[in-house]
Design an enzyme around this catalytic site. Structure first.
Site, short mmCIF file in Angstrom:
data_model
loop_
_atom_site.label_atom_id
_atom_site.label_comp_id
_atom_site.label_asym_id
_atom_site.label_seq_id
_atom_site.Cartn_x
_atom_site.Cartn_y
_atom_site.Cartn_z
N TYR A 91 -4.23 3.45 7.84
CA TYR A 91 -5.51 2.77 7.93
C TYR A 91 -6.37 3.42 9.02
O TYR A 91 -6.29 4.63 9.19
CB TYR A 91 -5.33 1.26 8.17
CG TYR A 91 -4.45 0.60 7.12
CD1 TYR A 91 -4.74 0.73 5.76
CD2 TYR A 91 -3.32 -0.13 7.47
CE1 TYR A 91 -3.93 0.12 4.78
CE2 TYR A 91 -2.52 -0.73 6.51
CZ TYR A 91 -2.84 -0.59 5.17
OH TYR A 91 -2.05 -1.18 4.23
N SER B 49 0.80 -1.23 0.00
CA SER B 49 0.00 0.00 0.00
C SER B 49 0.83 1.28 0.00
O SER B 49 0.30 2.36 -0.27
CB SER B 49 -0.92 0.03 1.22
OG SER B 49 -2.02 -0.83 1.02
N LYS C 104 0.63 3.40 -2.98
CA LYS C 104 -0.47 4.36 -3.18
C LYS C 104 0.05 5.80 -3.08
O LYS C 104 -0.52 6.71 -3.69
CB LYS C 104 -1.57 4.13 -2.14
CG LYS C 104 -2.28 2.79 -2.26
CD LYS C 104 -3.15 2.50 -1.02
CE LYS C 104 -3.88 1.18 -1.15
NZ LYS C 104 -4.60 0.82 0.10
N VAL D 252 0.89 -3.81 4.03
CA VAL D 252 0.71 -5.09 4.73
C VAL D 252 1.92 -5.99 4.73
O VAL D 252 1.94 -7.01 5.43
CB VAL D 252 -0.48 -5.91 4.15
CG1 VAL D 252 -1.80 -5.28 4.52
CG2 VAL D 252 -0.32 -6.10 2.67
N TYR E 157 -2.44 -2.28 -10.71
CA TYR E 157 -2.50 -2.15 -9.25
C TYR E 157 -1.77 -3.29 -8.55
O TYR E 157 -1.00 -3.08 -7.61
CB TYR E 157 -3.96 -2.07 -8.80
CG TYR E 157 -4.11 -1.88 -7.31
CD1 TYR E 157 -3.79 -0.66 -6.72
CD2 TYR E 157 -4.53 -2.91 -6.49
CE1 TYR E 157 -3.90 -0.48 -5.35
CE2 TYR E 157 -4.65 -2.73 -5.12
CZ TYR E 157 -4.33 -1.52 -4.56
OH TYR E 157 -4.43 -1.34 -3.20
#
Lengths: 331, 331, 331, 331
Positions: A256, A77, A80, A274, A204
């Site tokens: 998160y 992530s 991103k 993660v 992605y």
């Protein structure tokens, strides 16, 4: 840990600082047993839960590494952050933010409910999966490799080398991430996707599978700490406005649904993944006059044992300790 | 507006700065027509929607006021900042944060759903009504006047005078705010209240009815900008850790469900209230070397015409413009 | 409409009854302008919004048809009734109901939230899309044609002929229903699907595209009214227990989120589809002694102009009128 | 249990039937250990969890009682059925249903979310607390005793005697039910209440505290089974339309969020309360020709050990068994 009261504003020699960081890593490594490695794809589950490593690169040239810093891991992530920056550079900030909102949310990280509940029908922010997939769909390129090149080009400019994919992880994510496919079809239904769904998802999954090191994360953090300017090569990599918006997003939405707690207790823009990576950004501040050995820094952390929010359980505690000791909070 | 390219880092005389701010206030006053004054109690509805005023107090002694700065108004939700600080000082930060979470949320500002949806059964943060009422219940004192005194004492230390209540507003809120009573009973049910419900609500309605000015807000902002230290009287008012946590909360949760957008586009800790007040905090930063006329500042804004999120519609735009012109963002 | 007080318990000749029904259809046809035809696939949008037709088949042999009864239409969500019956017959009721719950819900008909919010992680009921797709995945067969055959076989047994697909509608649904694909991948993620996702979705789109008439719906309704027994051919088509559970589900969940209102104001088990069809079931009751001309009946309605819940706007009002006049409610 | 295959359509003598029911009660009494008595007020917690009792009153004069039928208990949520009937009689059905919706919901029984999530801003149905309190506010009378008299008058007409309050329970509910006060203030905020809040809540707590027996519940059930007509005294107590709407609501919303399962597996209109009571209604049907010993009946059950939905754990299983043996389902 090294005992005694430390006055960090006193100039410390590098060896002393290294000793302190080594002590802290050793101490917080014990906390790795309070979490678990990600299990949703087999390859991630192979990670060693006891690993913990950190690299800190300061604006003044100081660089400290400690613990398991040699282990490569996938960016997950944290990608991103990069895709958001690239999309803003390619399409313009307002184009991107017209399509993805910037509001944090108390909900879990991969919830489909996010999209449905925001009445303006935009994903809540670029760091929930729905927002990140929407942003990936905006990247230049007609194929997943062309789109991925946008991201890899940016990483190459930042890092000085072109990272590679962990193909096993990529294939594993591609074949198993049914929830991201669900989100993808949902975005298609609501008209938010700007590219073919399969190309978008392939991109992605690839961007999440880029292999990276804690040193790389620290370097990216250093560039963000300097508003997009790389002090080591004396070059602007990211436009200032985009770098600063990115930091605002990291602070409000980067960890998160523990983002609020991280902002409160650690107080620096950060983004986790993660696989156990965390990138943290401590911009130079007036208070840093009291800490000349850093004067702004980027930090990369790796610790694959995760807490129930999906963040590195030992990594977060280590960062909190360092931020507190060295007064890194931007507040 | 004053035309031409401005190099703010050049030392400007105070008159020039005043002219710029006057221009901006005049310009953004037109935006007051894009909103509406709060209507949920009659007294608030009497506010003049065209009002817009601002006071900026810089660390270097500069003070600029422009527009309708003479109109007193009630502090409303901005009092949540003060009660949070007082509760932390009276009970300790960890006591308070064990009972109220610090997570932002994408939901509307006064939703009862907030409490129910957070699985750990704590209000989402100190600035949603459920969190603020819980915190008010923690304040020292056995009566609403004793509890209120905790807040007024803090304000007196900050402002140098003891503010008074607008009794009409207080009685109006006490008699009409059924939603806050609903929230109160809900908190009682879940065992979160630490004082009698009626005393707590009475205190809460009183604290919201404290009369204040934009100058007062700017002064409080200045103290927060200096981590709790009042540079004008050379005195610590709030412990540093508490001041910084407060700023983190303001940044992530201070502007109702526009907090993410405010963090992204303006980038300073802020808190708004339905009477149209906003307090904004711009800490001194390395970049301020380029803006010696401020070097960190507190800003108070008043503009009772609200947008659909409950924030001063012209006030937010004025702050965004100033933050952009003077580069106030902490990111 | 035919005026005067009617005593329906007096034996009426068939011509009189026909006149009444013709009058009602003419009257409620005007209500078709209060809705709109489904627009999510082009082919459905071609439907004539003014159409309204009904067929009633009574247990005593009486059959009344009125209005646009010759227009074929696709069965859409009404197929969920058939696939549920078939899955129960193939797998057993408890197998099916272990995997799909039977609780109604106040939410919209195709929401993904349904799955997430039910803590036991089962779709809320067999008539929300998530439940229906899960049930389709349970049908016998390794290909979509084999699975579809299970449904067509049942329909052939009920209707005496084998219905065909509207291939245009099928292809249109297959190519456009991104939300159902999203739901499908979500089900795959949660481990609820019992067959390959693509085969399941293909089957689901095919079963929704079966061409049907109001007479067919009335006939299926008649069989359900008799607990699965076809009085015309003197044969049990559906086991009694399954027929009765199906009627309970139709009553509590059959009309999307207007199911409660339909149960209250009409009071018979029913199921609607977005093409404008409704199947309604009025079992024989003690009170029917007063209405010997029906003594239990099945009703098929077609009216493609839909209300905001997705039900035939004129069809619902026509059914409410008839149920009230002839006292069909099971309550 | 009594062994052997039973053909219930054969006329059985009353002794045999009594033996069967005694057996079933003895068998399902063991299931009382699978639940817990309500604990939210101390007085309810004093109930004996092993109690289980049932009374069945048939249309043909048959009356069977078994188990702990002598224990009085408070009516609790079953009073919502009575207040709904009374409000419809006093105000008219459309007046009531304009203010409270009739949609079931998958959510827990006393959630405040219910009100917020229904976009038309009405409580979901008369049996969630928000709906029931709204309905109580509509009852005739200016004091809680006058409003309560409306309910007690109706009960007296149904039962032939005027029930009394359990004052301990009433005071306990009044002093402890903070969630109902929260709901009350929320309703006040949204303008749904038609009487003073305190009077409304006092009435509501009183109506829940009416003392009742399983025989009483069976008698009320019998009247509802006959559409509001009391066959024992040959008198209409409730207008037919209201009785039937009430049964529709009981079927779709009567058993908290197990209503769908109860409709599917038991299949009769029913309403439960947290003291462990259940009222069930089995109207006469054509199929009852096969069961002349009942021909429609009302059933009262008492079993204070509750399952996690708030329904009598043994009571529900006993009802399911009886409904299955005697084929009581209305479907």
């Amino acid at each position: 840990m090294v005992q005694g009261i430390v006055n960090w504003s006193t100039e410390l020699n590098e060896e002393w600082l290294q000793n302190y960081v080594d002590d802290w890593v050793a101490f917080y490594r014990k906390h790795t047993k309070d979490g678990e490695v990600a299990s949703y794809i087999p390859k991630l589950q192979e990670a060693n839960p006891h690993h913990l490593g950190i690299t800190i690169i300061g604006n003044n040239g100081l660089e400290i590494s400690s613990g398991d810093v040699e282990i490569p891991f996938t960016i997950q992530s944290i990608s991103k952050v990069i895709s958001f920056i690239v999309a803003c550079m390619e399409r313009g900030v307002s184009y991107v933010l017209d399509r993805v909102d910037v509001e944090p949310t108390g909900e879990a990280f991969n919830s489909i409910m996010h999209i449905e509940m925001n009445q303006v029908k935009k994903p809540f922010n670029p760091f929930v999966n729905a927002g990140a997939i929407t942003i990936t769909s905006m990247l230049n390129g007609n194929t997943s490799d062309e789109k991925l090149a946008s991201i890899l080009n940016m990483l190459e400019k930042m890092l000085g080398y072109r990272p590679v994919l962990d193909v096993d992880i990529y294939e594993s994510e591609r074949d198993s991430s049914m929830r991201n496919r669900a989100i993808g079809y949902y975005l298609l239904e609501t008209g938010l996707l700007e590219s073919d769904l399969n190309i978008t998802l392939e991109t992605y999954f690839k961007q999440c599978s880029i292999e990276i090191s804690v040193h790389d994360l620290a370097k990216i953090g250093l560039i963000l700490a300097n508003d997009g300017f790389d002090p080591q090569r004396n070059e602007e990599i990211i436009p200032r406005q985009i770098a600063r918006i990115t930091k605002a997003l990291m602070l409000t939405c980067g960890m998160y649904d523990a983002s609020g707690k991280f902002a409160t207790y650690v107080g620096v823009p950060a983004k986790s993944g993660v696989s156990g990576g965390i990138i943290a950004v401590a911009p130079p501040r007036v208070r840093d006059e009291a800490m000349p050995f850093l004067s702004g820094c980027g930090i990369g952390v790796f610790g694959p044992s995760l807490d129930d929010k999906g963040n590195s359980v030992a990594g977060i505690r280590l960062l909190r300790h360092i931020a507190s000791q060295w007064d890194l909070s931007i507040f």
